[in-house]
Design an enzyme around this catalytic site. Structure first.
Site: not given
Ligand code: RB5
Length: 146
Positions: A134, A67-69, A65, A8-9, A98
């Site tokens: 595994h 955070t990657g979360i 993204c 994403d951005h 694993h």
């Molecule tokens: C976008 O602002 C942000 O929420 C996204 O890149 C990411 O961190 C979400 O988990």
């Protein structure tokens, strides 16, 4: 190896860095975007990347993204995807040995470019252990999808 990548951005710059690392590793890269700084929704990017993994056009995927979360949560909703959010080299190696992770997630606002590159190198070059325990555990993950 063929890898489809998307961000994403929040991780466009990191995506460009990762693509350079993948080129050094002789990986064939398919970039599904995003390509600018306009905001996009990370589930849409996760869907594009993971579709390529599930349909076999890509051997593996990388999703990025801020955070990657968010993008890792979205990727793991897709049948057949085992996405590992990694902020360190050890986790990247373990996710392959694993968990046979077929998608790597990282955060563009979390990781520096150097550490991210090392994570990518470790993740791309580490094979699944093929260890019976595994295989059994991954089978149980797959069973949870049903
Ligand atoms: C976008 O602002 C942000 O929420 C996204 O890149 C990411 O961190 C979400 O988990």
């Amino acid at each position: 190896m063929k890898i489809t990548i998307g961000s994403d951005h929040g991780a466009v710059e990191l995506k460009d860095v990762v693509k350079k690392v993948l080129a050094e590793l002789d990986v064939e890269v398919n970039d599904v975007g995003t390509f600018g700084n306009d905001a996009v929704d990370y589930p849409d990017i996760a869907e594009k990347v993971c579709a390529e993994v599930v349909n076999g056009n890509a051997d593996r995927g990388i999703v990025l993204c801020g955070t990657g979360i968010g993008i890792s949560i979205a990727a793991n909703k897709i049948h057949g995807i085992r996405c590992a959010l990694c902020n360190d080299v050890f986790s990247a190696k373990m996710s392959r040995e694993h968990n046979n992770a077929n998608v790597l997630a990282m955060g563009g606002r979390v990781l520096g470019f150097g550490p991210a590159g090392e994570i990518v190198k470790a993740w791309v070059t580490t094979d699944f252990s093929n260890d019976e325990r595994h295989i059994r555990r991954i089978g149980k993950i797959s069973a949870l999808e049903k």
